[in-house]
Design a protein around this motif. Structure first.
Motif, PDB file in Angstrom:
ATOM      1  N   LEU B 391      99.747  -9.686  33.327  1.00 33.59           N
ATOM      2  CA  LEU B 391      98.828 -10.194  32.304  1.00 33.59           C
ATOM      3  C   LEU B 391      99.413 -11.353  31.537  1.00 33.59           C
ATOM      4  CD1 LEU B 391      97.479  -7.171  30.293  1.00 33.59           C
ATOM      5  CD2 LEU B 391      96.245  -8.601  31.889  1.00 33.59           C
ATOM      6  N   ASP B 393     100.223 -14.512  31.847  1.00 32.53           N
ATOM      7  CA  ASP B 393      99.556 -15.800  31.685  1.00 32.53           C
ATOM      8  C   ASP B 393      98.273 -15.635  30.897  1.00 32.53           C
ATOM      9  OD1 ASP B 393     101.587 -16.887  33.096  1.00 32.53           O
ATOM     10  OD2 ASP B 393     100.553 -16.833  35.022  1.00 32.53           O
ATOM     11  N   GLN B 394      97.587 -14.537  31.224  1.00 30.26           N
ATOM     12  CA  GLN B 394      96.330 -14.251  30.545  1.00 30.26           C
ATOM     13  C   GLN B 394      96.568 -14.059  29.048  1.00 30.26           C
ATOM     14  OE1 GLN B 394      94.329 -11.130  32.601  1.00 30.26           O
ATOM     15  NE2 GLN B 394      92.902 -10.832  30.921  1.00 30.26           N
ATOM     16  N   LYS B 395      97.626 -13.308  28.758  1.00 38.66           N
ATOM     17  CA  LYS B 395      97.940 -13.055  27.357  1.00 38.66           C
ATOM     18  C   LYS B 395      98.288 -14.346  26.645  1.00 38.66           C
ATOM     19  CE  LYS B 395      99.775  -9.079  25.251  1.00 38.66           C
ATOM     20  NZ  LYS B 395      99.030  -7.880  25.258  1.00 38.66           N
ATOM     21  N   GLN B 398      95.221 -16.249  26.169  1.00 40.17           N
ATOM     22  CA  GLN B 398      94.466 -15.680  25.054  1.00 40.17           C
ATOM     23  C   GLN B 398      95.021 -16.186  23.731  1.00 40.17           C
ATOM     24  OE1 GLN B 398      94.634 -11.481  25.469  1.00 40.17           O
ATOM     25  NE2 GLN B 398      92.753 -11.354  26.658  1.00 40.17           N
TER      26      GLN B 398
END
Lengths: 148, 653
Positions: B391, B393-395, B398
């Motif tokens: 997660l 990169d996603q985090k 975000q």
């Protein structure tokens, strides 16, 4: 009985407008004495016998106050507020005389207790007509209530 | 009755004849024997030598052996001895026949090798018949006894859950139970007495089968006996299928009997294959999957993780197994991680959890882990299977998004403040325009008039004309200022929509127009009860402007007609004002709605060029469109729409 010795207080800073207003009065045979105040402070001084008008009796109220809203120092609306706030002057008829068509002026003016509202038109004839009805109504018919 | 039938079938169905082996090197003696026993149902079998006799005995059952004592090479005694030694369970009574002498020596020797009697030549047919008859009787009795034993055994096996098949040494089927009928497709009647291998052993396996049998019969050793073995079998319909079987060899009076229990394991195989296949597929898919997958056992210990996991951590499966995987968990996350996992494990619940795991390059990256309990085919809890996705990169995205959002919010706030202040400025500008631009105009107009009034007598006509031009200029300027203020007010006035009767509003405007210019011959056609959901003040601006225009541009015609109404097109209400006045050339239609755009000269028609710009602004504020159609001297029609109430309601929801 109307008090014949009373004056018209014209609160107006623009000399052109002062002259045109006086001319309109003259053309309508309104021969009352006209006192001219060039700004809000001067108007208030006159009305309450202060400053340059020290000693004037404030109970001798003008027959009608013609008030331009856009004047230097104290604003027209502030003058109106003070007139209405003082027991001595609160029954004096005040007619707002302005070139503004802005509703907010009108609404605030009425809120503060203006008796009428006359927009200064560009066409002098229309202004003369307005002055006529002004004179007829405020100077002849709409007599100031007697002091009790 | 049924029981009886079954018994008939299960017992050795081909009732074998009573066979007697005649061992004699001289063929003529066999003929003699045939003559002696011609009155019986015995079947005489000839053996011309000792070895032949041995072979015959191995190949079949005999009630009696009649043995010639004197034969070349292997004599009767030797033959008998061999039979006794070689053939297991050998109990065939042997009667020696000899013409040599009756010496005690011979007789003893004969008895030693298993002879039970002697008959001396010349033969006494009656004696021979009687002795043989007695032995045959014994043989029959014995056989009956054995058969009844067998019958008991077969009754027992008949209803076994497994198929049961028995063969004798000659590979003939001697037993075939119901389940055998079922799995192989042969009935008892079809199977009994047949060579078993021909029925149920696939051709390629038959040779091995034969060899195994021969080996056992020769050595008494069979490596496959008593073990579970899995082989392929053949059905009557030719199809092959996997079986599991056990074979036992039972000694009997008739030699060896081979009993087998056979189970059709097609389904089991299928299931095993399926499981194997599914396991293989799982591993393959799990390894191909771009997510990290792990499996734990009942003890919470990792038993397996996929290639993706190993690629991520850069470690080996052996390192990750057990509790090894926890080595890579970020120290700050480990306790929480184990707690959530342990708790879910105890309660056999699904869980999700975010934690940081060290990547092969040393970076701790955020993972989202999900796990779900595993149950085996017996619904026994067997551990957990789960996945992890990176997660990180996603985090970070975000976080970036949140920051961008904050910045944007900030920007919007700044802009709002700027806009508010701009609006404020605009308002005070409008106020100033209203007051300050008008004041000098008033002076110009007022003093021009005063000049004209007071000095008109001393001015010539040309001077008076100039004065009038000055005054009309001021009037136009005043109108322009008023219209401009109106236009700016349209955008600033707050809107409040309500149900309006446009027809009534139009009627009022037209009445005002008539009152202003009573002399005009204008016919108004107003469609009754035209309604709209809009701001009353702003709508009045539309109607006033369009109707004033219509009134103005028909003024050069002696008679005029002005229409107001609406029609529906594509579910949309289209309002219109139509006149039959001066109109305009359509090529200029696009200039109509811009501020200060005029299609007529001031001499033709006076105007500020702001009216239609104002109308368009009102229409746009109501989410509508406005357009016009016209032709020179053919009149003009203005169409407009307003956003319908339903759409506003839908948007409000």
């Amino acid at each position: 009985m109307p008090q014949r010795n009373k004056v018209i207080l014209l609160i107006e800073d623009n000399q052109d407008d002062v002259e045109l207003t006086l001319r309109a009065f003259k053309k309508n045979a309104i021969n009352d004495e006209v006192v001219i105040a060039r700004d809000g402070q001067e108007a208030v001084d006159y009305l309450f016998g202060e400053g340059a008008y020290e000693g004037r009796d404030p109970s001798q109220t003008p027959r009608v106050v013609l008030l331009d809203l856009k004047i230097p120092r104290l604003s027209g609306l502030e003058v109106l507020r003070r007139v209405r706030a003082d027991e001595r002057t609160r029954r004096t008829p005040v007619v707002i005389l302005t070139s503004s068509k802005e509703e907010s002026d009108l609404v605030q003016g009425y809120d503060l207790g203006a008796n009428s509202y006359v927009r200064k038109p560009v066409d002098f004839n229309v202004f003369v007509e307005a002055a006529r009805s002004l004179g007829r109504y405020w100077l002849l018919l709409n007599e100031t209530p007697k002091e009790t | 009755m049924e029981l009886e039938t079954r018994r008939m079938n299960s017992v050795d169905a081909p009732i074998s004849p009573i066979r007697i082996l005649v061992v004699d090197d001289r063929p003529e003696n066999f003929l003699v024997m045939e003559a002696v026993f011609s009155g019986t149902d015995y079947e005489l079998v000839q053996a011309l030598s000792g070895p032949e006799a041995l072979e015959k005995v191995r190949g079949g059952d005999f009630a009696v052996i009649l043995m010639d004592a004197q034969m070349p090479k292997m004599d009767g005694f030797e033959t008998a001895r061999r039979i006794r030694n070689d053939i297991k369970n050998h109990k065939i009574p042997i009667i020696f026949i000899t013409a040599i002498d009756r010496e005690q020596h011979y007789v003893h020797r004969a008895y030693e090798v298993g002879a039970i009697d002697f008959i001396f030549k010349p033969l006494d047919a009656y004696v021979l018949q009687s002795k043989v008859a007695l032995l045959v009787e014994l043989y029959r009795k014995d056989r009956q006894l054995k058969q009844s034993e067998l019958r008991g055994r077969h009754d027992f096996l008949e209803n076994a859950l497994d198929a049961s098949v028995a063969i004798n040494e000659k590979q003939q089927v001697v037993f075939w139970n119901q389940q055998a009928e079922k799995i192989f497709g042969y009935t008892k009647a079809e199977a009994l007495g047949q060579i078993m291998a021909n029925l149920i052993v696939p051709r390629p396996l038959r040779e091995a089968h034969q060899q195994g049998m021969a080996h056992f019969l020769k050595t008494g050793q069979g490596p496959i006996l008593g073990r579970r073995i899995e082989v392929t079998a053949l059905r009557k319909n030719g199809s092959e299928f996997p079986i599991e079987l056990t074979i036992s060899a039972l000694a009997s009076e008739d030699g060896w009997l081979f009993y087998s229990f056979i189970r059709d394991i097609t389904n089991r195989r299928k299931k095993e294959n399926l499981i194997r296949e599914s396991e293989r597929r799982f591993r393959l898919m799990a390894d191909m999957a771009p997510v990290m997958i792990w499996v734990t056992g009942r003890d919470q210990h990792c038993t397996w993780c996929n290639q993706c996991w190993l690629d991520f951590t850069g470690r080996t499966l052996e390192q990750e197994k057990g509790t090894g995987w926890a080595d890579g968990v970020h120290p700050e996350d480990l306790e929480r991680c184990l707690e959530i996992y342990g708790k879910a494990f105890e309660e056999r619940r699904d869980f999700t959890l975010e934690y940081r795991l060290r990547r092969h390059d040393g970076q701790y990256r955020w993972l989202l882990a999900r796990g779900t309990p595993l149950y085996d085919e017996n619904d026994e809890f067997s551990g957990y299977v789960g996945s992890c996705v990176d997660l990180h990169d996603q985090k970070e995205a975000q976080e970036t998004l949140r920051r961008t959002h904050d910045e944007l919010e900030h920007l919007v706030q700044e802009r709002t403040i700027a806009l508010t202040s701009a609006n404020h400025e605009l308002e005070s500008f409008s106020y100033s325009v209203s007051h300050d631009l008008r004041t000098p105009l008033r002076a110009i107009a007022g003093f021009s008039q005063a000049l004209e009034e007071d000095y008109g007598k001393v001015l010539d006509q040309e001077a008076l004309h100039y004065l009038r031009r000055i005054r009309s200029g001021t009037e136009r300027m005043a109108n322009l200022i008023d219209d401009l203020l109106g236009l700016s007010r349209i955008s600033r006035t707050p809107m409040s929509r309500q149900e309006l009767d446009l027809s009534a509003m139009v009627k009022e405007v037209t009445e005002e127009l008539r009152a202003e210019q009573p002399g005009r011959a204008v016919t108004f056609v107003i469609q009754p009860d035209v309604r709209a959901f809009a701001d009353a003040g702003l709508c009045l601006v539309i109607l006033e402007n369009l109707l004033h225009n219509a009134w103005k541009y028909t003024s050069k015609h002696a008679e005029a007609r002005i229409e107001f109404g609406f029609f529906e097109q594509d579910g949309e209400k289209i309002y219109f004002v139509r006149d039959d006045g001066a109109g305009f050339a359509m090529e200029y239609a696009n200039r109509l709605f811009g501020a200060f755009q005029r299609l007529h000269t001031e001499e033709e028609f006076s105007g500020s060029g702001i009216g239609l710009a104002t109308v368009r602004r009102v229409v746009h504020r109501h989410g509508g469109r406005i357009w016009a159609e016209a032709a020179l001297e053919q009149g003009a029609t203005f169409y407009w729409t307003l956003e319908p109430k339903e759409k506003l309601d839908a948007a409000a929801e």
